[in-house]
Every structure is written in structure tokens, then in C-alpha cells.
Design a protein around this motif. Structure first.
Motif, PDB file in Angstrom:
ATOM      1  N   ASP A 250     -10.778   1.274  -8.639  1.00  0.00           N
ATOM      2  CA  ASP A 250      -9.411   0.827  -8.342  1.00  0.00           C
ATOM      3  C   ASP A 250      -9.085   0.904  -6.855  1.00  0.00           C
ATOM      4  O   ASP A 250      -7.907   0.868  -6.480  1.00  0.00           O
ATOM      5  N   ALA A 251     -10.112   1.015  -6.009  1.00  0.00           N
ATOM      6  CA  ALA A 251      -9.921   1.051  -4.554  1.00  0.00           C
ATOM      7  C   ALA A 251      -8.941   2.141  -4.153  1.00  0.00           C
ATOM      8  O   ALA A 251      -8.057   1.939  -3.311  1.00  0.00           O
ATOM      9  N   ILE A 252      -9.097   3.319  -4.754  1.00  0.00           N
ATOM     10  CA  ILE A 252      -8.251   4.479  -4.470  1.00  0.00           C
ATOM     11  C   ILE A 252      -9.031   5.452  -3.605  1.00  0.00           C
ATOM     12  O   ILE A 252     -10.236   5.657  -3.811  1.00  0.00           O
ATOM     13  N   SER A 253      -8.366   6.057  -2.656  1.00  0.00           N
ATOM     14  CA  SER A 253      -8.995   7.076  -1.819  1.00  0.00           C
ATOM     15  C   SER A 253      -8.238   8.392  -1.981  1.00  0.00           C
ATOM     16  O   SER A 253      -7.015   8.430  -1.811  1.00  0.00           O
ATOM     17  N   ILE A 254      -8.958   9.451  -2.334  1.00  0.00           N
ATOM     18  CA  ILE A 254      -8.408  10.800  -2.383  1.00  0.00           C
ATOM     19  C   ILE A 254      -9.380  11.712  -1.652  1.00  0.00           C
ATOM     20  O   ILE A 254     -10.570  11.737  -1.965  1.00  0.00           O
ATOM     21  N   ASP A 255      -8.897  12.425  -0.672  1.00  0.00           N
ATOM     22  CA  ASP A 255      -9.743  13.400   0.021  1.00  0.00           C
ATOM     23  C   ASP A 255      -8.916  14.632   0.331  1.00  0.00           C
ATOM     24  O   ASP A 255      -7.692  14.584   0.425  1.00  0.00           O
ATOM     25  N   ALA A 256      -9.594  15.750   0.488  1.00  0.00           N
ATOM     26  CA  ALA A 256      -8.923  17.030   0.736  1.00  0.00           C
ATOM     27  C   ALA A 256      -9.706  17.815   1.771  1.00  0.00           C
ATOM     28  O   ALA A 256     -10.911  17.613   1.958  1.00  0.00           O
ATOM     29  N   GLY A 257      -9.031  18.733   2.433  1.00  0.00           N
ATOM     30  CA  GLY A 257      -9.674  19.579   3.430  1.00  0.00           C
ATOM     31  C   GLY A 257      -8.793  20.760   3.759  1.00  0.00           C
ATOM     32  O   GLY A 257      -7.595  20.772   3.438  1.00  0.00           O
TER      33      GLY A 257
ATOM     34  N   MET B  27       0.838  -1.189   0.000  1.00  0.00           N
ATOM     35  CA  MET B  27       0.000   0.000   0.000  1.00  0.00           C
ATOM     36  C   MET B  27       0.872   1.238   0.000  1.00  0.00           C
ATOM     37  O   MET B  27       2.040   1.195   0.399  1.00  0.00           O
ATOM     38  N   ILE B  28       0.305   2.349  -0.432  1.00  0.00           N
ATOM     39  CA  ILE B  28       0.986   3.636  -0.425  1.00  0.00           C
ATOM     40  C   ILE B  28       0.033   4.671   0.168  1.00  0.00           C
ATOM     41  O   ILE B  28      -1.142   4.716  -0.189  1.00  0.00           O
ATOM     42  N   ALA B  29       0.551   5.474   1.090  1.00  0.00           N
ATOM     43  CA  ALA B  29      -0.202   6.610   1.625  1.00  0.00           C
ATOM     44  C   ALA B  29       0.609   7.874   1.375  1.00  0.00           C
ATOM     45  O   ALA B  29       1.822   7.901   1.606  1.00  0.00           O
ATOM     46  N   LEU B  30      -0.054   8.894   0.894  1.00  0.00           N
ATOM     47  CA  LEU B  30       0.586  10.184   0.624  1.00  0.00           C
ATOM     48  C   LEU B  30      -0.227  11.292   1.265  1.00  0.00           C
ATOM     49  O   LEU B  30      -1.454  11.281   1.196  1.00  0.00           O
ATOM     50  N   GLN B  31       0.461  12.235   1.894  1.00  0.00           N
ATOM     51  CA  GLN B  31      -0.193  13.468   2.322  1.00  0.00           C
ATOM     52  C   GLN B  31       0.570  14.647   1.736  1.00  0.00           C
ATOM     53  O   GLN B  31       1.797  14.717   1.838  1.00  0.00           O
ATOM     54  N   ALA B  32      -0.156  15.547   1.114  1.00  0.00           N
ATOM     55  CA  ALA B  32       0.407  16.789   0.590  1.00  0.00           C
ATOM     56  C   ALA B  32      -0.247  17.951   1.324  1.00  0.00           C
ATOM     57  O   ALA B  32      -1.472  17.968   1.497  1.00  0.00           O
TER      58      ALA B  32
ATOM     59  N   ARG C  78      -4.582   7.356  -0.731  1.00  0.00           N
ATOM     60  CA  ARG C  78      -4.267   5.989  -0.296  1.00  0.00           C
ATOM     61  C   ARG C  78      -4.601   5.043  -1.438  1.00  0.00           C
ATOM     62  O   ARG C  78      -5.676   5.134  -2.039  1.00  0.00           O
ATOM     63  N   THR C  79      -3.662   4.140  -1.724  1.00  0.00           N
ATOM     64  CA  THR C  79      -3.866   3.214  -2.835  1.00  0.00           C
ATOM     65  C   THR C  79      -3.066   1.938  -2.623  1.00  0.00           C
ATOM     66  O   THR C  79      -2.052   1.934  -1.915  1.00  0.00           O
ATOM     67  N   LEU C  80      -3.518   0.870  -3.230  1.00  0.00           N
ATOM     68  CA  LEU C  80      -2.706  -0.329  -3.319  1.00  0.00           C
ATOM     69  C   LEU C  80      -1.532  -0.044  -4.252  1.00  0.00           C
ATOM     70  O   LEU C  80      -1.664   0.688  -5.241  1.00  0.00           O
TER      71      LEU C  80
ATOM     72  N   ASP D 106     -11.782  15.202 -17.473  1.00  0.00           N
ATOM     73  CA  ASP D 106     -12.958  14.793 -18.239  1.00  0.00           C
ATOM     74  C   ASP D 106     -14.004  14.089 -17.382  1.00  0.00           C
ATOM     75  O   ASP D 106     -15.041  13.658 -17.909  1.00  0.00           O
ATOM     76  N   LEU D 107     -13.758  13.966 -16.102  1.00  0.00           N
ATOM     77  CA  LEU D 107     -14.642  13.214 -15.208  1.00  0.00           C
ATOM     78  C   LEU D 107     -15.494  14.171 -14.386  1.00  0.00           C
ATOM     79  O   LEU D 107     -14.970  15.002 -13.637  1.00  0.00           O
ATOM     80  N   ASP D 108     -16.816  14.058 -14.501  1.00  0.00           N
ATOM     81  CA  ASP D 108     -17.677  14.822 -13.607  1.00  0.00           C
ATOM     82  C   ASP D 108     -17.665  14.166 -12.230  1.00  0.00           C
ATOM     83  O   ASP D 108     -16.956  13.173 -12.002  1.00  0.00           O
ATOM     84  N   ALA D 109     -18.415  14.702 -11.305  1.00  0.00           N
ATOM     85  CA  ALA D 109     -18.343  14.237  -9.918  1.00  0.00           C
ATOM     86  C   ALA D 109     -18.634  12.746  -9.803  1.00  0.00           C
ATOM     87  O   ALA D 109     -17.917  12.001  -9.127  1.00  0.00           O
ATOM     88  N   GLU D 110     -19.684  12.285 -10.474  1.00  0.00           N
ATOM     89  CA  GLU D 110     -20.058  10.871 -10.388  1.00  0.00           C
ATOM     90  C   GLU D 110     -18.996   9.978 -11.025  1.00  0.00           C
ATOM     91  O   GLU D 110     -18.614   8.939 -10.466  1.00  0.00           O
ATOM     92  N   ALA D 111     -18.511  10.374 -12.206  1.00  0.00           N
ATOM     93  CA  ALA D 111     -17.498   9.570 -12.885  1.00  0.00           C
ATOM     94  C   ALA D 111     -16.184   9.553 -12.101  1.00  0.00           C
ATOM     95  O   ALA D 111     -15.487   8.526 -12.073  1.00  0.00           O
ATOM     96  N   TYR D 112     -15.852  10.680 -11.474  1.00  0.00           N
ATOM     97  CA  TYR D 112     -14.629  10.754 -10.676  1.00  0.00           C
ATOM     98  C   TYR D 112     -14.685   9.780  -9.499  1.00  0.00           C
ATOM     99  O   TYR D 112     -13.754   9.003  -9.265  1.00  0.00           O
ATOM    100  N   GLN D 113     -15.785   9.801  -8.779  1.00  0.00           N
ATOM    101  CA  GLN D 113     -15.919   8.886  -7.642  1.00  0.00           C
ATOM    102  C   GLN D 113     -15.967   7.432  -8.103  1.00  0.00           C
ATOM    103  O   GLN D 113     -15.431   6.540  -7.431  1.00  0.00           O
ATOM    104  N   SER D 114     -16.571   7.176  -9.239  1.00  0.00           N
ATOM    105  CA  SER D 114     -16.601   5.815  -9.774  1.00  0.00           C
ATOM    106  C   SER D 114     -15.195   5.340 -10.125  1.00  0.00           C
ATOM    107  O   SER D 114     -14.848   4.175  -9.901  1.00  0.00           O
ATOM    108  N   ALA D 115     -14.387   6.245 -10.662  1.00  0.00           N
ATOM    109  CA  ALA D 115     -13.008   5.889 -11.002  1.00  0.00           C
ATOM    110  C   ALA D 115     -12.210   5.538  -9.754  1.00  0.00           C
ATOM    111  O   ALA D 115     -11.403   4.596  -9.762  1.00  0.00           O
ATOM    112  N   LEU D 116     -12.427   6.271  -8.679  1.00  0.00           N
ATOM    113  CA  LEU D 116     -11.748   5.955  -7.421  1.00  0.00           C
ATOM    114  C   LEU D 116     -12.173   4.584  -6.914  1.00  0.00           C
ATOM    115  O   LEU D 116     -11.333   3.757  -6.530  1.00  0.00           O
TER     116      LEU D 116
END
Length: 435
Positions: free
Chosen positions: A92-99, A44-49, A110-112, A79-89
Motif C-alpha cells: 500500500d506504499a506505506i512507510s513506517i520507521d522508528a528510532g 498525502m499524510i505525514a505523521l511523527q509521534a 507516511r502514506t497516501l 499476526d505479521l512476521d517481519a517479512e509479512a509486515y514489510q510486504s504489507a507496507l
């Protein structure tokens, strides 16, 4: 995913207890730098920016700009709207969040390991091609409006906003960090786009990465995801300031059987030589939950409060010592009197040897728990960079704490509390405060 995280916790606890993880400095061709802890045993890989420039950079009247812009980063990109973006995540079991908070905006990935190419491609689109479409803006604004309406009737939000406004008059820290109904009306896609363009720059960025990835591979992926960001940020960070105190408590009337009390005074910046002595002092005073002096004196001996706590808040532009308690209206004056009495006592007498020993044991013994997952370590790596700490900080933390002496603590206590001056904000219908 959860099984992998549990396995990682079990794996890293013995490592953290013995020595800090090995940190490597990785710099891509674009100049983007990351601190890397390699962990090849878990795929697994975890990144924080993290970028400097949170809600304190919001212009007056546009409160909430940073927070909403961060929320909207994961509501569509390229090219991904909100629904397509979340579907893409999800695919592939990818997590991206921001705050965003008062001083920083952060993004976590976070990703495999086997999905890293797709994960960093999506990250690149998130950062360089955010969409800010009308539908997610409307939806995120609606959520923020509900939160703002709740905050208007929340004693905690009322107290915090008034406390910061009085502590930092005329300073960005004194403005609310959250959106209001009025600012939500003004905020537009252009405002969010300008914030991202001006703040998310390479020279305004620190990155921590933990996981199953080599330095050479990370260099390439750093350039892929961050290399096209602007080089220089276009923002003005808040200037250094000192929190203000008041000669008497500030009361915000609120019909309730209990009052919420916030109290505070000028504290310590993170690079202050007294910071570690202040950390030990605060733990004994009010940072140690049921083992703290204030809990013992105000709750255990007298039953005046359910809890009372204190903390050091070393913000980039100001150091703050702050605490809170909640009690029945008629007991507010007595509880606050005990707070003042204990602060003055520790300024006069310092701490006992046993208090210091126990505090050091807890602070050093609990420190490895901060390194209990990939994401936690990545967060530690970014925090170390933001604070200007060296790569050996994790190994040296216990030395910093153990080097604190009784005289150091007495000096810091006198510096912080000898005058007895406090900023006190009470939300409720308190009694016993005097004139």
C-alpha cells in the motif's frame, strides 16, 4: 511517491516564506492530542509521534535497549512476521520507521491519503502488538555488533563517548548511547517489550500531522492507533545537570597523523531567556560554516584546519555548548589556542553590528527551509510541543531573532565564555598542549 514529495516542496516554499502554516489542535476521545496542519492539495499524510525517554533511560549494562527496541518495532507486529509486515507496507506504499536518540523515541508514518485506514491499522499493530521475534532480534543485534566494533576504532565515537562521560559523570548522559558487545549479550525480547510498555504511553506522547486529512477523521485515527496505549509511562527521566569542564585537555592516544578535538562548556537550555541571543552568537562564532569567526581565524587565515564548527545543544536535562575540529597532530595546541582566544575575545567585546545583522538575516531567511516537506513540518510540530513553544512559534521566530541586541549577545558571551573554562578531549597524538 518522489514526484509527490517534489511537488510538495515546490508548493510549500512560497507559503513558508509568507507566513507559517495554520496549526489546529486535535484531541481524540482517548485523550490523544495532535497538532495538525491541513494540506488538502497534496493527497498525502505525514505523521511523527515522539515519546520522552530515549537511550538515557537505558539501565546501566543494557546500553542500546532503546535504540534496538525502536528498530525492532518495524520487524513484525500482530499476526505479521517481519517479512509479512514489510510486504504489507510495500503493498500500500506505506512507510513506517522508528528510532531512538538520547532523549526521545520517535516514529514516522507516511502514506497516501486514500490508504490512510490501512496505514493507521498497521501503526496500531506496530505500537500495541510488537512481536520481538527471535530472527529479527538476532539480525538487528548482529548489525548493532558490527556498528559497536566499528565504533571502538572510530575517533569520532571514541571522542564523543569520552567527552560525554567526563561532562556528565554519574549521570545517564555520561553513558554510551549505543550498544556494546557486552550489552548485546544481555539484551532480550523481555527487555525490549518492557521498554515499549513503559515508555510508549499516551501522557508521554506528542504528535504532529501534516496532510490531506480533516480534524474529525484524524481524531478517529488517533484513537485507532494510539488509544490503546497505556495512559501513564513507567520511567524516570534524567534529572537536570550542568556539564563539567576540566583544567587541562584529556588526551586519548590514537595512532593517526591527525587529531580529532572536541571542546565544550555549559550552554543554554531551550527555555532559557538567552537562548535566541545564544543562537545568534553561535552562528557568528562557529555555526555559520565558512562565514564564522573560527573558520576565518583558524582555517582561512592560518590554514590549520579543514573545518571547525560549534553548536548549542539544548538537551532536556542539560544545556551544552560544543565544538569540534580536526588538524595535524603538531598543530593541535595552536588551533586550540585560537579557539580559546576567540571565545575570550567575544566575551570581552561582543560582536560587531555587521556580524549581528548578517547572522539575523541568515537565521530568519533560512528558517522556511525547515518547512520544505510534510515530514519536515510534522517534525517541527513535535519539536515545538516538546519545547513548550506556542502554536504561533513559526510566525514569531523571526521576531525572536530580530529582537536580540548587541548587549544581549555580550551578556550571553560573558556568561558562557568569560572564565575560559572548557572541556577538551583530543583523540590522536597531539603536540603543543603544554602541561
Amino acid at each position: 511517491m518522489h514526484r509527490w514529495l517534489l511537488a510538495l516542496v515546490i508548493l510549500l516554499l512560497p507559503l513558508a516564506a509568507e507566513a507559517g502554516p495554520k496549526i489546529e489542535r486535535v484531541v481524540g476521545a482517548s485523550g490523544v492530542e495532535a497538532w495538525l496542519v491541513r494540506e488538502p492539495k497534496i493527497p498525502m499524510i505525514a505523521l511523527q509521534a515522539v515519546w520522552r525517554g530515549g537511550s538515557a533511560t537505558d539501565p546501566a549494562g543494557l546500553e542500546g535497549r532503546a535504540a534496538l527496541a525502536a528498530d525492532l518495532l518495524t520487524e513484525g507486529a500482530g499476526d505479521l512476521d517481519a517479512e509479512a509486515y514489510q510486504s504489507a507496507l510495500r503493498a500500500d506504499a506505506i512507510s513506517i520507521d522508528a528510532g531512538a536518540d538520547r532523549d526521545y523515541v520517535s516514529l514516522n508514518l507516511r502514506t497516501l491519503s486514500e490508504r490512510r485506514e490501512r496505514a493507521f491499522e498497521l501503526l496500531a499493530q506496530t505500537l500495541t502488538r510488537p512481536r520481538f521475534d527471535a530472527e529479527p532480534i538476532q539480525r538487528v543485534k548482529a548489525q548493532a555488533l558490527v556498528a559497536a566494533q566499528r565504533a571502538r576504532n572510530s575517533p569520532g565515537s571514541i571522542a564523543n563517548n569520552r567527552f560525554m562521560a567526563i561532562a556528565f559523570p554519574g549521570h545517564p548522559y555520561g553513558r554510551p548511547a549505543q550498544a556494546s558487545a557486552e550489552s548485546l549479550e544481555r539484551l532480550s525480547a523481555d527487555d525490549f517489550g518492557a521498554y515499549v510498555k513503559n515508555v510508549l504511553a499516551r501522557r508521554n506522547l506528542v504528535i504532529g500531522v501534516v496532510g490531506d486529512i480533516s480534524p474529525d477523521e484524524l481524531k478517529r485515527l488517533l484513537d485507532l492507533s494510539f488509544g490503546k496505549l497505556p495512559l501513564e509511562p513507567q520511567l524516570e527521566l534524567p534529572g537536570k545537570t550542568v556539564p563539567q569542564v576540566t583544567p587541562k585537555p584529556v588526551v586519548v592516544p590514537y595512532a593517526n597523523p591527525q587529531s580529532l578535538v572536541l571542546f565544550g562548556a555549559p550552554g543554554l537550555l531551550r527555555d532559557d531567556p538567552d537562548y535566541y541571543a545564544g543562537t545568534v552568537l553561535n552562528y557568528v562564532l562557529g555555526g555559520g560554516s565558512f562565514s564564522s569567526r573560527l573558520m576565518e581565524e583558524i582555517r582561512e587565515k592560518r590554514g590549520l584546519v579543514y573545518s571547525v564548527s560549534t553548536g548549542l545543544q539544548p538537551m532536556p536535562a542539560a544545556g551544552l555548548f560544543a565544538g569540534s575540529l580536526s588538524t595535524r597532530n603538531e598543530q593541535v595546541g595552536q588551533a586550540l589556542g585560537l579557539v580559546r582566544e576567540n571565545l575570550l575575545k567575544v566575551a570581552r567585546d561582543g560582536l560587531t553590528d555587521s556580524e549581528i545583522t548578517n547572522a539575523k538575516a541568515y537565521l530568519t531567511g533560512s528558517f522556511p527551509l525547515r518547512l520544505s516537506s510534510n515530514s519536515a513540518i510534522a517534525g517541527m510540530l513535535t519539536a515545538m510541543q516538546l519545547a513548550g513553544l506556542g502554536m504561533d512559534y513559526i510566525d514569531r521566530y523571526a521576531d525572536y531573532i530580530n529582537a536580540v541586541t548587541a548587549e544581549d549577545i555580550r551578556r550571553v558571551a560573558q556568561r558562557l565564555f568569560a572564565t575560559g573554562d572548557l572541556l577538551i578531549v583530543v583523540v590522536g597524538e597531539p603536540g603543543g598542549l603544554g602541561g
